[in-house]
Structures are given as C-alpha cells and as structure tokens.
Design a protein around this motif. Structure first.
Motif, PDB file in Angstrom:
ATOM      1  N   THR A  10       0.843  -1.192   0.000  1.00  0.00           N
ATOM      2  CA  THR A  10       0.000   0.000   0.000  1.00  0.00           C
ATOM      3  C   THR A  10       0.879   1.243   0.000  1.00  0.00           C
ATOM      4  O   THR A  10       1.653   1.480   0.921  1.00  0.00           O
ATOM      5  N   ASP A  23      -3.044  -0.080  -4.276  1.00  0.00           N
ATOM      6  CA  ASP A  23      -3.310  -1.326  -3.551  1.00  0.00           C
ATOM      7  C   ASP A  23      -3.653  -1.126  -2.070  1.00  0.00           C
ATOM      8  O   ASP A  23      -2.859  -1.437  -1.172  1.00  0.00           O
ATOM      9  N   ILE A  66      -5.201  -0.354  -8.732  1.00  0.00           N
ATOM     10  CA  ILE A  66      -5.267  -1.698  -8.144  1.00  0.00           C
ATOM     11  C   ILE A  66      -4.581  -2.671  -9.092  1.00  0.00           C
ATOM     12  O   ILE A  66      -4.988  -2.822 -10.247  1.00  0.00           O
ATOM     13  N   THR A  67      -3.529  -3.323  -8.597  1.00  0.00           N
ATOM     14  CA  THR A  67      -2.733  -4.227  -9.434  1.00  0.00           C
ATOM     15  C   THR A  67      -3.362  -5.602  -9.571  1.00  0.00           C
ATOM     16  O   THR A  67      -3.211  -6.257 -10.600  1.00  0.00           O
ATOM     17  N   HIS A  68      -4.047  -6.069  -8.514  1.00  0.00           N
ATOM     18  CA  HIS A  68      -4.745  -7.361  -8.555  1.00  0.00           C
ATOM     19  C   HIS A  68      -5.634  -7.489  -7.331  1.00  0.00           C
ATOM     20  O   HIS A  68      -5.663  -6.590  -6.485  1.00  0.00           O
ATOM     21  N   HIS A  73      -3.805  -6.714  -1.094  1.00  0.00           N
ATOM     22  CA  HIS A  73      -3.684  -5.568  -2.000  1.00  0.00           C
ATOM     23  C   HIS A  73      -4.969  -4.753  -2.064  1.00  0.00           C
ATOM     24  O   HIS A  73      -4.923  -3.551  -2.327  1.00  0.00           O
ATOM     25  N   ILE A  74      -6.086  -5.388  -1.837  1.00  0.00           N
ATOM     26  CA  ILE A  74      -7.331  -4.658  -1.586  1.00  0.00           C
ATOM     27  C   ILE A  74      -8.175  -5.504  -0.635  1.00  0.00           C
ATOM     28  O   ILE A  74      -8.629  -6.596  -0.992  1.00  0.00           O
ATOM     29  N   CYS A  91      -7.565  -0.034 -13.148  1.00  0.00           N
ATOM     30  CA  CYS A  91      -7.216  -1.443 -12.936  1.00  0.00           C
ATOM     31  C   CYS A  91      -7.070  -2.160 -14.271  1.00  0.00           C
ATOM     32  O   CYS A  91      -7.284  -1.593 -15.342  1.00  0.00           O
ATOM     33  N   ALA A 159       4.376  -4.292  -9.245  1.00  0.00           N
ATOM     34  CA  ALA A 159       3.356  -5.149  -8.622  1.00  0.00           C
ATOM     35  C   ALA A 159       3.951  -6.484  -8.198  1.00  0.00           C
ATOM     36  O   ALA A 159       5.170  -6.666  -8.198  1.00  0.00           O
TER      37      ALA A 159
END
Length: 254
Positions: A10, A23, A66-68, A73-74, A91, A159
């Motif tokens: 983050t 993230d 947002i990478t994934h 990550h979220i 994203c 990422a």
C-alpha cells in the motif's frame, strides 16, 4: 514527487496535482487469515498496524490503482474507503467485473501492453507473473503500471511479480526514474516463491537505471525476507545506494 509507504504494497504517489493510492490494504491487524499454515508461523494478517500518520494523506487521495485482487492488496476496509469517497479506480480489464461487483468506481481499465491517456499524462499496463512455476497460475492475473505525468518523475509500479522479460523490458527501454517492486519473497505452503527470489531482486536493482523503492516487507506471515536481510544483500553487492527501503509510515522524496 513524494512516495508515502503505508504498509506492505500500500503506497501513495503524491504529485503536485494528484494523490494516487496504490493497492489499499487498510484493515486492522489480524483481519485476514494466514496465507501459510505450515511453512511459516500461521499468524493472522496483516502482522502490523497501519501507521498512525496515514490518515491525513489518505484523506487527500484523488485516484486509486489496483494491481490485482488478493486481499493483501485490496481488503474489505480498502473497498469501504474507496466506496465512501467514490474514488476513481484504475485497474486491469481482467479485474473490472469483480471490482464493479464490489461497488467501486472504475474510471479506467487497461490491457497488458496498452498505453492510454491518464490524468495529464500517460499510463501503460505492464504484464506481471505472480510466482515461479505452476503457482503463478493459481495466483491469477496481476498488472503493473508505468506512469508518465508532466513535470514529474516517471514511475514503474511492478506489482507482485517475479523477474520476467516484460519487467526487464520496462527497465531497459522505458528507463523509469523510480521503480517500485515487491521484495518479501512470499511463499505458500506449496510451490516456489510468489515474488522475486534474492538473486532476481539483485538483478532488478542492478538493471534499474535510476532509483528503486522496495516494499511488500514485514507485514504478512508468508513473506520471510526482512528489511535488514534485504539491506545486507544489497550492501554486499554494492547496490544499496540506489534503493529506498522505507519503514511503514515513511515518505521518500524524489
């Protein structure tokens, strides 16, 4: 440009005009189940609190990358934060449907290798491979981002990825002013590491043309590499000078 490292992956990119969250894992300690039960101690995640000084900068967030979709990550708290502020989210096209179902405001999606207008500049979706061998398929899709904004340093958010030809290509051809990468060498109870092994970490830093910021450290029970271990390895290979290894809550000016 200022990078605010909050915890794990983050991160907040603060430019003159924008405050971009990357993230958001914003929950309290121990709100996520352990990622490994046998290889490492089965402690609940995250292992550490969100730093106290994060509230002010989070209140100023204007956009989110947002990478994934992994919960480190979220997480639920990150979703609530984004919904409450109706924050524009950028994203991968592959993650759009899932994030829309969570009620997020998806303002832009990218395919791998695609370059688009972003704010007053450009953003490119960069392929990422989340693990060595068969474990990468279990981890699903991940996207890195290369961002170019006017009058700001170019930045590559690699990422959760191992060292690949796509990663190498970004470092060599795009020559980012700042490269952010995950160094925790995460592992599940099965399979090889999910992130770069130390030899690939050293390869990444050696190849990076400018400054590097290391994250994804000391916040999750399946990430054994410590900041001190990373620092010693970089020092031994005469690479430490170009790398920032921020503590949670620490900011780095570029």
């Amino acid at each position: 440009m200022k990078l605010h490292h909050l915890r794990n992956a983050t991160l907040i990119i603060e430019t003159e005009d924008h405050v971009i969250l990357v993230d958001p894992m914003l929950g309290k300690r121990k709100t996520i189940a352990p990622f490994t039960l046998f290889r490492y101690q089965p402690k609940r995640n995250p292992l550490v609190m969100l730093p106290r000084n994060s509230k002010d900068i989070l209140n100023r967030v204007t956009h989110c990358l947002i990478t994934h979709l992994h919960p480190d990550h979220i997480d639920k708290r990150g979703e609530i934060f984004l919904r409450r502020k109706n924050t524009p989210v950028i994203c991968s096209t592959k993650d759009e449907k899932a994030l829309l179902k969570r009620g997020l405001n998806i303002s832009q999606t990218l395919n791998y290798g695609e370059k688009q207008a972003f704010l007053e500049g450009k953003i490119t979706g960069i392929p990422a491979i989340h693990g060595y061998g068969f474990i990468a398929k279990l981890m699903g899709n991940v996207m890195g981002f290369y961002i170019e904004l006017p009058n700001e340093k170019s930045i590559y958010i690699s990422a959760d990825t191992i060292f690949t030809k796509d990663v190498e290509k970004v470092l060599i051809e795009k020559k980012p002013d700042i490269a952010v990468f995950a160094c925790g060498t995460a592992r599940l109870d099965i399979g090889q590491p999910l992130l770069m092994k130390m030899d690939d970490i050293l390869k990444f830093v050696a190849l990076a043309p400018n400054k590097v910021l290391a994250n994804h450290l000391e916040a999750l029970n399946h990430c054994p590499t410590t900041r001190e271990e990373l620092k010693l390895a970089l020092e031994k290979n005469n690479l430490l000078e170009k790398v920032a290894i921020p503590l949670d809550g620490e900011s780095v000016d570029y």
